[in-house]
Design a protein around this motif. Sequence first.
Motif, short mmCIF file in Angstrom:
data_model
loop_
_atom_site.label_atom_id
_atom_site.label_comp_id
_atom_site.label_asym_id
_atom_site.label_seq_id
_atom_site.Cartn_x
_atom_site.Cartn_y
_atom_site.Cartn_z
N TYR A 129 0.81 -1.22 0.00
CA TYR A 129 0.00 0.00 0.00
C TYR A 129 0.85 1.27 0.00
O TYR A 129 0.45 2.29 -0.59
N SER A 130 2.01 1.23 0.64
CA SER A 130 2.89 2.40 0.62
C SER A 130 3.43 2.66 -0.78
O SER A 130 3.49 3.81 -1.24
N ILE A 131 3.81 1.59 -1.47
CA ILE A 131 4.29 1.74 -2.84
C ILE A 131 3.17 2.24 -3.75
O ILE A 131 3.40 3.07 -4.64
N ALA A 132 1.96 1.79 -3.52
CA ALA A 132 0.81 2.28 -4.31
C ALA A 132 0.63 3.79 -4.10
O ALA A 132 0.37 4.53 -5.06
N LEU A 133 0.78 4.26 -2.86
CA LEU A 133 0.67 5.69 -2.59
C LEU A 133 1.82 6.46 -3.24
O LEU A 133 1.62 7.58 -3.74
N MET A 134 3.02 5.88 -3.24
CA MET A 134 4.14 6.53 -3.91
C MET A 134 3.84 6.73 -5.39
O MET A 134 4.01 7.83 -5.95
N GLU A 135 3.39 5.67 -6.03
CA GLU A 135 3.11 5.74 -7.47
C GLU A 135 1.96 6.70 -7.77
O GLU A 135 2.00 7.44 -8.76
N GLU A 136 0.97 6.69 -6.90
CA GLU A 136 -0.18 7.59 -7.10
C GLU A 136 0.23 9.05 -7.05
O GLU A 136 -0.35 9.90 -7.73
N ASN A 137 1.25 9.34 -6.23
CA ASN A 137 1.69 10.73 -6.07
C ASN A 137 2.95 11.06 -6.86
O ASN A 137 3.50 12.16 -6.72
N GLY A 138 3.43 10.11 -7.67
CA GLY A 138 4.58 10.37 -8.53
C GLY A 138 5.91 10.40 -7.81
O GLY A 138 6.85 11.05 -8.28
N TYR A 139 6.03 9.68 -6.69
CA TYR A 139 7.30 9.63 -5.95
C TYR A 139 8.12 8.43 -6.40
O TYR A 139 7.61 7.34 -6.57
N ASP A 140 9.43 8.66 -6.56
CA ASP A 140 10.33 7.60 -7.02
C ASP A 140 11.28 7.09 -5.94
O ASP A 140 11.94 6.06 -6.13
N SER A 141 11.38 7.82 -4.83
CA SER A 141 12.33 7.42 -3.79
C SER A 141 11.72 7.64 -2.41
O SER A 141 10.85 8.49 -2.22
N ALA A 142 12.21 6.87 -1.45
CA ALA A 142 11.66 6.98 -0.10
C ALA A 142 12.68 6.49 0.93
O ALA A 142 13.49 5.59 0.66
N ILE A 143 12.64 7.10 2.10
CA ILE A 143 13.32 6.57 3.27
C ILE A 143 12.29 5.72 4.01
O ILE A 143 11.18 6.19 4.30
N VAL A 144 12.63 4.49 4.30
CA VAL A 144 11.74 3.61 5.05
C VAL A 144 12.28 3.48 6.46
O VAL A 144 13.42 3.06 6.66
N VAL A 145 11.46 3.85 7.45
CA VAL A 145 11.88 3.88 8.85
C VAL A 145 11.14 2.81 9.64
O VAL A 145 9.91 2.74 9.59
N SER A 146 11.88 2.00 10.36
CA SER A 146 11.23 1.03 11.24
C SER A 146 12.15 0.68 12.41
O SER A 146 13.27 1.17 12.50
N SER A 147 11.66 -0.17 13.30
CA SER A 147 12.43 -0.58 14.47
C SER A 147 13.60 -1.46 14.04
O SER A 147 13.53 -2.16 13.03
N ASP A 148 14.65 -1.45 14.85
CA ASP A 148 15.87 -2.17 14.47
C ASP A 148 15.62 -3.67 14.25
O ASP A 148 16.11 -4.25 13.28
N TYR A 149 14.83 -4.29 15.12
CA TYR A 149 14.57 -5.73 15.00
C TYR A 149 13.70 -6.08 13.79
O TYR A 149 13.61 -7.25 13.40
N HIS A 150 13.08 -5.07 13.19
CA HIS A 150 12.09 -5.26 12.12
C HIS A 150 12.66 -4.97 10.73
O HIS A 150 12.04 -5.27 9.72
N MET A 151 13.86 -4.37 10.69
CA MET A 151 14.35 -3.80 9.44
C MET A 151 14.60 -4.83 8.34
O MET A 151 14.35 -4.57 7.17
N ASN A 152 15.11 -6.00 8.69
CA ASN A 152 15.42 -6.98 7.65
C ASN A 152 14.16 -7.41 6.91
O ASN A 152 14.15 -7.51 5.68
N ARG A 153 13.09 -7.65 7.66
CA ARG A 153 11.84 -8.09 7.03
C ARG A 153 11.19 -6.93 6.27
O ARG A 153 10.53 -7.14 5.24
N VAL A 154 11.38 -5.71 6.75
CA VAL A 154 10.89 -4.53 6.03
C VAL A 154 11.56 -4.44 4.67
O VAL A 154 10.90 -4.28 3.64
N LYS A 155 12.89 -4.55 4.66
CA LYS A 155 13.61 -4.46 3.39
C LYS A 155 13.19 -5.58 2.44
O LYS A 155 12.97 -5.35 1.25
N TYR A 156 13.07 -6.79 2.96
CA TYR A 156 12.64 -7.93 2.15
C TYR A 156 11.29 -7.63 1.50
O TYR A 156 11.10 -7.86 0.29
N SER A 157 10.36 -7.09 2.28
CA SER A 157 9.01 -6.83 1.77
C SER A 157 8.99 -5.72 0.73
O SER A 157 8.36 -5.87 -0.33
N PHE A 158 9.68 -4.61 1.01
CA PHE A 158 9.66 -3.49 0.07
C PHE A 158 10.37 -3.83 -1.23
O PHE A 158 9.91 -3.46 -2.31
#
Length: 216
Positions: free
Chosen positions: A128-157
């Motif tokens: 859903y975040s990527i859908a919002l990026m595309e809807e608004n014409g954004y090509d880059s983003a900083i993704v912020v999350s908790s330290d223990y969560h970051m690996n799975r966040v990167k995998y998902s994005f």
Amino acid sequence: MANYPFDKERSLLKTDESTRITMLLLNVFLVVTAVSLAVSFYIIANLEIDEEPAVSDIIIVPEGAPERGIKAAGLLEEGYSRSGKIIVSPLLVEAELLHLQPYGELGMMDDSILADYQATSTWTNAVYSIALMEENGYDSAIVVSSDYHMNRVKYSFEKAAKGKELDFTYVSAGGPYGLPWIETQLGRRLAQYEIFKTVGYWLGLYNFIDIGEGGS
């Protein structure tokens, strides 16, 4: 006393079927245990991904813990979002009740937030975040999350953005109470959960069930 030559074939015949099955099961158990421990240590050792912030079109917060909003607000104030906005996924109206950081208290105005109300897992945070990026014409983003969560966040994005020309920078917000996850009991417990959640993501189970409601 007479000596008798060792008869390997007759010796094997004396080993009854139940003993052979028991030994086989024991060997299987030992192999599975060794593999499970190796995978667990690998996941724990690679939980945190913390890249240097780079000015991007927008900041994304996969919600689920107060330190994430605090870090994102700081990056927004420091000018790391060209649009002056962040995506909060999901934005929970009842955030106060869930002990999450209300964004108004961080000094953010409503027009600074692009809200996703649908996400229920880290995978849907990404979709859903990527859908919002595309809807608004954004090509880059900083993704912020908790330290223990970051690996799975990167995998998902990275998986959700496959084939799209999008650029992500992954910035850690630290763990519970602003401390590294390993320094608190809560952080260590959440890190342990990540072992099972990460394996579930590797197996593609996020396509069938929500693994980690609220993005946590």
